[in-house]
Scaffold this motif. Structure first.
Motif, PDB file in Angstrom:
ATOM      1  N   ALA A  86       3.879   2.560   3.326  1.00 51.28           N
ATOM      2  CA  ALA A  86       3.252   3.157   4.764  1.00 51.28           C
ATOM      3  C   ALA A  86       2.331   3.772   4.549  1.00 51.28           C
ATOM      4  N   GLU A  87       1.800   3.654   3.051  1.00 48.81           N
ATOM      5  CA  GLU A  87       0.718   5.287   2.975  1.00 48.81           C
ATOM      6  C   GLU A  87      -0.830   5.136   3.233  1.00 48.81           C
ATOM      7  N   ASN A  88      -1.984   5.998   3.325  1.00 53.99           N
ATOM      8  CA  ASN A  88      -3.040   5.734   3.499  1.00 53.99           C
ATOM      9  C   ASN A  88      -3.739   5.319   1.785  1.00 53.99           C
ATOM     10  N   ALA A  89      -4.165   4.173   1.429  1.00 57.05           N
ATOM     11  CA  ALA A  89      -4.210   4.176   0.294  1.00 57.05           C
ATOM     12  C   ALA A  89      -5.940   5.070  -0.374  1.00 57.05           C
ATOM     13  N   LYS A  90      -6.630   5.784   0.568  1.00 55.16           N
ATOM     14  CA  LYS A  90      -7.542   6.722   0.975  1.00 55.16           C
ATOM     15  C   LYS A  90      -6.854   7.515  -0.023  1.00 55.16           C
ATOM     16  N   LYS A  91      -5.893   8.371   1.256  1.00 57.10           N
ATOM     17  CA  LYS A  91      -5.501   9.317   0.547  1.00 57.10           C
ATOM     18  C   LYS A  91      -3.482   9.237   0.214  1.00 57.10           C
ATOM     19  N   PRO A  92      -3.544   8.896  -0.743  1.00 60.27           N
ATOM     20  CA  PRO A  92      -1.894   8.420  -1.363  1.00 60.27           C
ATOM     21  C   PRO A  92      -1.075   9.829  -1.238  1.00 60.27           C
ATOM     22  N   LEU A  93       0.358   9.788  -0.675  1.00 55.72           N
ATOM     23  CA  LEU A  93       1.037  10.849  -0.896  1.00 55.72           C
ATOM     24  C   LEU A  93       1.719  11.255  -1.989  1.00 55.72           C
ATOM     25  N   SER A  94       1.052  13.083  -2.549  1.00 53.10           N
ATOM     26  CA  SER A  94       1.449  13.314  -3.759  1.00 53.10           C
ATOM     27  C   SER A  94       3.254  13.603  -3.715  1.00 53.10           C
ATOM     28  N   ILE A 127      11.399  13.816  -7.559  1.00 51.26           N
ATOM     29  CA  ILE A 127      10.711  13.090  -6.612  1.00 51.26           C
ATOM     30  C   ILE A 127       9.828  12.109  -8.411  1.00 51.26           C
ATOM     31  N   ALA A 128       9.119  12.671  -9.086  1.00 52.73           N
ATOM     32  CA  ALA A 128       8.133  12.260 -10.168  1.00 52.73           C
ATOM     33  C   ALA A 128       9.072  11.311 -10.957  1.00 52.73           C
ATOM     34  N   LYS A 129      10.309  11.662 -11.423  1.00 51.63           N
ATOM     35  CA  LYS A 129      11.633  10.994 -11.993  1.00 51.63           C
ATOM     36  C   LYS A 129      11.585   9.793 -11.806  1.00 51.63           C
ATOM     37  N   TYR A 130      12.194   9.530  -9.987  1.00 48.53           N
ATOM     38  CA  TYR A 130      12.755   8.105  -9.211  1.00 48.53           C
ATOM     39  C   TYR A 130      10.965   7.521  -9.449  1.00 48.53           C
ATOM     40  N   ARG A 131       9.824   8.034  -8.801  1.00 50.40           N
ATOM     41  CA  ARG A 131       9.039   7.708  -8.969  1.00 50.40           C
ATOM     42  C   ARG A 131       8.860   6.784  -9.971  1.00 50.40           C
ATOM     43  N   PRO A 180       2.710   4.393  -9.882  1.00 49.22           N
ATOM     44  CA  PRO A 180       1.512   5.434 -10.516  1.00 49.22           C
ATOM     45  C   PRO A 180       2.076   6.548  -9.862  1.00 49.22           C
ATOM     46  N   ALA A 181       1.239   7.530  -9.879  1.00 54.90           N
ATOM     47  CA  ALA A 181       0.658   8.682  -9.688  1.00 54.90           C
ATOM     48  C   ALA A 181      -0.161   8.662  -8.562  1.00 54.90           C
ATOM     49  N   SER A 182       0.153  10.051  -7.782  1.00 57.39           N
ATOM     50  CA  SER A 182      -1.339   9.944  -6.470  1.00 57.39           C
ATOM     51  C   SER A 182      -2.379   9.560  -6.882  1.00 57.39           C
TER      52      SER A 182
END
Length: 520
Positions: free
Chosen positions: A473-481, A501-505, A511-513
């Motif tokens: 649901a995030e904004n593709a231009k400003k992804p959530l960190s 959070i990084a491990k589960y992601r 991928p990263a933000s």
């Protein structure tokens, strides 16, 4: 040292063959179990399928209701079928019997044939009819029968490229070079061997003409191979693969020149999603860059995947979960485990066997068949008991989804069903549950816990579901960190560190933000 005798008392678990068989069947997947059952049916003449016998009995009942003439024919066929069945079992019993037992078995089979044969039939006709009837469709196909599926022949990417090479009118030397290039292409469609090595291998193959082949000719053949279908094949990098596909587009395609410049010279900016710098290098506006990116995203970075069709892998669920009258009910899937039984007719032969070896052979296989059936029943009971416990503890998941998953470990189920933790591990490995929300492995319902702000616990599966929901649901231009995701989850009372959070992601292949940022 003086030797002496001592008497000690102790308890010890003896792994009998029956217990070993039950444990082995317990840890088999449904596909492996079906193969095990098929082998048992082939090796043990006293073991049979219930469905096959019931369908055979139904057919004989239908024949008995026909007219008198048809009844006579069907009686002949039915008797011959019994002859065929007994002959098949006698063949299996022959491994532990002598010639006299075979003769007595044949005599018993002959007694089952009708005394009066139809006038238009012979002994051979009656025996042949009985054999085909007993085979239950295992013989020749009728006019209305469908031919069984014999498997699919799949074509590899190399086969497809070699076929195109034979239609391209290469010279003998160029065909050797093209063959070496094609054999060095991986499944994704990329050339994995340097051109120098290809030149050396071709030169070693034709020593007499090695001086006539140089790197220029290898490069020329490579360019011809790169024109084969699929476009982009035999490329040595992603940039070259995309450029080959862009080069094949019509010259008047909008933004094709900017796209070729991007993949050939600014691939690093495209990979890091530094769109501001990329727009400045291309001397275009953000809206125009969006069109360039849309053109590039329409290409195939793995051209080989468009040719190689991956075969679908099907999963046979072991249990099914359905909601009846407001309750979640667990049922065994009858297709995963067929019903077996002991052939009592053949088991009774042990009491009338004239040869002791024959009687021992029948009794031994009868006992093995009963042990096998009991082991299957024990497996089904254990699987059903564990599945019921899982569904009872995870009812919130079936009602509301992954976000309502509760933390649960193997020991929780082991204590609930009064079994050892290793048994729970065996019964939940490679066993699948069909639910209204999809098919899941039983291991999926086990997860560690994370403490919440109000003193409760949250499942790691639920945390992954939260992360997936927030990212989608995030904004593709400003992804959530990762830090922002941790803050949003903390607002809901779930305290999770940024590293977690990084491990589960990463476990979700998200991928990263910085890599999720997009203008499209």
């Amino acid at each position: 040292m003086k030797q002496s005798l001592q008497l000690k008392m102790g308890q010890q678990l003896t792994m009998t063959p029956q217990l070993q068989q039950a444990i082995r069947l317990l840890q088999l997947s449904s596909l492996d179990l079906q193969q095990e059952i098929q082998e048992a049916l082939e090796n043990n003449p006293l073991l049979e399928l219930e469905a096959a016998e019931e369908s055979f009995g139904d057919n004989s009942g239908e024949h008995s209701n026909d007219s008198s003439a048809d009844s006579n024919d069907s009686h002949t066929t039915s008797a011959s079928a019994s002859n065929g069945d007994d002959a098949g079992v006698n063949d299996q019993l022959a491994s532990g019997s002598d010639d006299s037992q075979l003769e007595s078995s044949d005599a018993m089979a002959k007694d089952q044939l009708p005394d009066d044969l139809p006038t238009d039939s012979t002994w051979d006709d009656t025996y042949s009819a009985g054999s085909s009837s007993a085979s239950s469709g295992g013989g020749s196909f009728g006019d209305d029968d469908e031919m069984s599926y014999q498997g699919e022949t799949s074509e590899s990417l190399q086969d497809y490229l070699l076929w195109q090479m034979r239609l391209s009118h290469f010279s003998e030397e160029d065909e050797l070079i093209a063959t070496a290039i094609i054999e060095a292409i991986d499944e994704a469609g990329y050339l994995t061997v340097p051109l120098e090595d290809i030149l050396d291998s071709v030169s070693a193959t034709i020593d007499t003409q090695a001086e006539d082949i140089g790197m220029e000719e290898v490069c020329m053949v490579l360019k011809r191979v790169q024109q084969f279908d699929p476009l982009g094949v035999a490329a040595r990098s992603v940039a070259e693969c995309l450029d080959l596909q862009l080069k094949a587009l019509p010259a008047d395609t909008p933004w094709v020149s900017q796209a070729r410049l991007t993949v050939s010279e600014h691939m690093n900016l495209l990979a890091s999603r530094d769109y501001r710098t990329l727009a400045r290098k291309l001397k275009i506006q953000e809206g125009q860059l969006r069109e360039v990116l849309r053109l590039i995203h329409g290409l195939h970075p793995r051209p080989g995947d468009t040719v190689i069709q991956q075969s679908a892998e099907y999963v046979i669920p072991d249990v099914t979960v359905v909601k009846k009258n407001g309750r979640w009910i667990v049922e065994l899937n009858p297709e995963s485990v067929p019903k077996l039984r002991v052939n009592e007719e053949y088991a009774a032969m042990s009491r009338h066997a004239k040869n002791p070896e024959d009687g021992q052979y029948i009794r031994h296989h009868t006992q093995e068949a009963r042990w096998f059936i009991k082991s299957l029943e024990s497996r089904n009971e254990t699987l059903l008991k564990v599945s019921n416990c899982i569904v009872h503890r995870q009812q919130a998941f079936f009602e509301y989804g992954e976000e309502a998953m509760k933390p649960m470990v193997l020991n929780d189920v082991a204590e609930a069903v009064d079994m050892h933790e290793s048994t729970i591990s065996r019964v939940t490995t490679q066993k699948f549950m069909h639910t209204p929300r999809g098919v899941f492995e039983l291991k999926y319902f086990f997860s560690s816990h994370v403490s919440t702000e109000n003193g409760g616990e949250c499942s790691s599966t639920a945390i992954r579901a939260f992360i997936k929901k927030l990212v989608s649901a995030e904004n593709a231009k400003k992804p959530l960190s990762d830090s922002k995701i941790a803050e949003l989850m903390a607002a809901q009372g779930i305290q999770v560190a940024r590293r977690t959070i990084a491990k589960y992601r990463e476990s979700l292949n998200i991928p990263a933000s910085s890599q999720r940022k997009s203008l499209l």
